[in-house]
Design a protein around this motif. Structure first.
Motif, mmCIF file in Angstrom:
data_model
loop_
_atom_site.group_PDB
_atom_site.id
_atom_site.type_symbol
_atom_site.label_atom_id
_atom_site.label_comp_id
_atom_site.label_asym_id
_atom_site.label_seq_id
_atom_site.Cartn_x
_atom_site.Cartn_y
_atom_site.Cartn_z
ATOM 1 N N TRP A 78 -7.273 1.882 -24.707
ATOM 2 C CA TRP A 78 -6.406 1.549 -23.576
ATOM 3 C C TRP A 78 -5.007 2.136 -23.677
ATOM 4 O O TRP A 78 -4.338 2.302 -22.682
ATOM 5 N N GLY A 79 -4.556 2.407 -24.890
ATOM 6 C CA GLY A 79 -3.198 2.894 -25.070
ATOM 7 C C GLY A 79 -2.342 1.835 -25.747
ATOM 8 O O GLY A 79 -2.704 0.661 -25.789
ATOM 9 N N PRO A 80 -1.196 2.220 -26.288
ATOM 10 C CA PRO A 80 -0.367 1.309 -27.084
ATOM 11 C C PRO A 80 0.149 0.096 -26.321
ATOM 12 O O PRO A 80 0.484 -0.915 -26.922
ATOM 13 N N GLU A 81 0.180 0.160 -24.982
ATOM 14 C CA GLU A 81 0.699 -0.972 -24.212
ATOM 15 C C GLU A 81 -0.208 -2.195 -24.270
ATOM 16 O O GLU A 81 0.188 -3.290 -23.887
ATOM 17 N N TRP A 82 -1.455 -2.018 -24.772
ATOM 18 C CA TRP A 82 -2.408 -3.133 -24.762
ATOM 19 C C TRP A 82 -2.539 -3.827 -26.103
ATOM 20 O O TRP A 82 -3.384 -4.684 -26.269
ATOM 21 N N GLN A 83 -1.734 -3.497 -27.075
ATOM 22 C CA GLN A 83 -1.918 -4.058 -28.407
ATOM 23 C C GLN A 83 -1.725 -5.571 -28.454
ATOM 24 O O GLN A 83 -2.165 -6.221 -29.385
ATOM 25 N N ALA A 84 -1.082 -6.143 -27.458
ATOM 26 C CA ALA A 84 -0.839 -7.585 -27.475
ATOM 27 C C ALA A 84 -1.854 -8.361 -26.639
ATOM 28 O O ALA A 84 -1.683 -9.544 -26.406
ATOM 29 N N ALA A 91 -10.491 11.322 -18.082
ATOM 30 C CA ALA A 91 -10.377 12.783 -18.156
ATOM 31 C C ALA A 91 -11.240 13.396 -19.243
ATOM 32 O O ALA A 91 -11.669 14.539 -19.132
ATOM 33 N N GLY A 92 -11.507 12.647 -20.308
ATOM 34 C CA GLY A 92 -12.312 13.225 -21.375
ATOM 35 C C GLY A 92 -12.086 12.526 -22.688
ATOM 36 O O GLY A 92 -11.197 11.685 -22.818
ATOM 37 N N ALA A 94 0.824 -1.211 0.000
ATOM 38 C CA ALA A 94 0.000 0.000 0.000
ATOM 39 C C ALA A 94 0.857 1.258 0.000
ATOM 40 O O ALA A 94 0.565 2.228 -0.718
ATOM 41 N N GLU A 95 1.927 1.262 0.781
ATOM 42 C CA GLU A 95 2.776 2.450 0.865
ATOM 43 C C GLU A 95 3.537 2.695 -0.435
ATOM 44 O O GLU A 95 3.719 3.844 -0.853
ATOM 45 N N VAL A 96 3.978 1.625 -1.079
ATOM 46 C CA VAL A 96 4.679 1.778 -2.359
ATOM 47 C C VAL A 96 3.732 2.342 -3.412
ATOM 48 O O VAL A 96 4.088 3.241 -4.183
ATOM 49 N N VAL A 97 2.506 1.816 -3.444
ATOM 50 C CA VAL A 97 1.519 2.314 -4.403
ATOM 51 C C VAL A 97 1.199 3.782 -4.113
ATOM 52 O O VAL A 97 1.123 4.613 -5.023
ATOM 53 N N ALA A 98 1.024 4.102 -2.828
ATOM 54 C CA ALA A 98 0.715 5.482 -2.443
ATOM 55 C C ALA A 98 1.843 6.428 -2.841
ATOM 56 O O ALA A 98 1.595 7.544 -3.328
ATOM 57 N N PHE A 99 3.085 5.991 -2.655
ATOM 58 C CA PHE A 99 4.232 6.821 -3.032
ATOM 59 C C PHE A 99 4.219 7.096 -4.535
ATOM 60 O O PHE A 99 4.440 8.234 -4.977
ATOM 61 N N GLY A 100 3.944 6.047 -5.319
ATOM 62 C CA GLY A 100 3.897 6.216 -6.767
ATOM 63 C C GLY A 100 2.800 7.174 -7.195
ATOM 64 O O GLY A 100 2.992 7.998 -8.100
ATOM 65 N N VAL A 101 1.645 7.086 -6.543
ATOM 66 C CA VAL A 101 0.531 7.984 -6.863
ATOM 67 C C VAL A 101 0.914 9.431 -6.569
ATOM 68 O O VAL A 101 0.679 10.337 -7.374
ATOM 69 N N ARG A 116 -2.043 5.793 -15.096
ATOM 70 C CA ARG A 116 -2.102 6.978 -15.969
ATOM 71 C C ARG A 116 -3.077 6.753 -17.116
ATOM 72 O O ARG A 116 -3.813 7.669 -17.511
ATOM 73 N N SER A 117 -3.088 5.537 -17.649
ATOM 74 C CA SER A 117 -4.001 5.222 -18.745
ATOM 75 C C SER A 117 -5.453 5.325 -18.291
ATOM 76 O O SER A 117 -6.304 5.883 -18.996
#
Length: 231
Positions: free
Chosen positions: A185-191, A123-124, A15-22, A116-117
């Protein structure tokens, strides 16, 4: 842009690692950590967040139950963290309304990329709003991001709406899997076309479409999906 983020995770170090990244990705964000399903639902009700990161395996109720309860009242973006790489767990998470999932142990950079994705999708729209779209008893208001079927509002998550929007904006044409994955989804999902199958199934259910004889979303096997306007 600061966000209000709820992290439901019973492992403090995770949880703390995820929170730090956010906080690093969205400086000034307000992060709330819940160590159980019960606490997660309480925190969600007290201060509805902009984003939820939800662990499946935590003290009761588990993440699946929490997600179902959240979806009863909210379309907030949700990323699920799963400990199993089993397809059935991933499909269940998506079927219950998750916008994404990630299997533990995960790479922190991948986690942030997926978050981010999700935030970008929420966002819109990618397109100019335009005049809207109508096909039979289905209507899509691009400006309001609202879908109606027979005059009744259809509750879609951000990801479901973005997928439907891409299809109706190209009504009559087959949109290839890779194009939908990139635009929604973004280019990371093409596979990962399996992602697409689950969301198309959910869209069909909400639009009252039969998979075997769909009115709206047609499958062009091995190629992509096509929205067919009502005649």
């Amino acid at each position: 842009m600061p966000l209000k983020v709820l992290i439901a995770e019973d492992a403090p170090e995770v949880a703390e690692v995820v929170a730090f990244g956010v906080r690093m990705t969205w400086p000034g964000s307000e992060v709330t950590i819940a160590a159980s399903g019960k606490e997660a639902l309480l925190r969600f009700a007290e201060a509805p967040p902009d984003l939820v990161i939800l662990d499946v395996a935590m003290p009761p109720p588990d993440g699946f139950v929490v997600l179902r309860r959240i979806r009863e009242t909210s379309l907030v973006p949700v990323l699920m963290l799963t400990v199993h790489d089993a397809t059935i767990d991933k499909v269940r998470a998506l079927d219950l309304g998750a916008d994404d999932y990630l299997t533990k142990p995960f790479d922190h950079l991948e986690l942030l990329a997926r978050l981010r994705s999700i935030v970008r999708r929420a966002a819109g729209p990618r397109h100019e709003p335009g005049p809207g779209f109508t096909s039979g008893d289905l209507s899509v208001d691009f400006a309001a991001r609202e879908v109606r079927l027979g005059g009744e509002v259809v509750r879609l998550t951000t990801t479901e709406y973005r997928l439907l929007e891409e299809l109706v904006r190209h009504a009559g044409a087959t949109v290839p899997h890779r194009v939908l994955l990139d635009r929604v989804w973004g280019p990371e999902w093409q596979a990962d076309p399996n992602y697409l199958k689950v969301f198309v199934r959910r869209l069909r259910q909400k639009l009252g479409d039969e998979a075997t004889q769909p009115r709206y979303i047609q499958t062009d096997w091995g190629v992509g999906y096509r929205f067919t306007a009502a005649r």
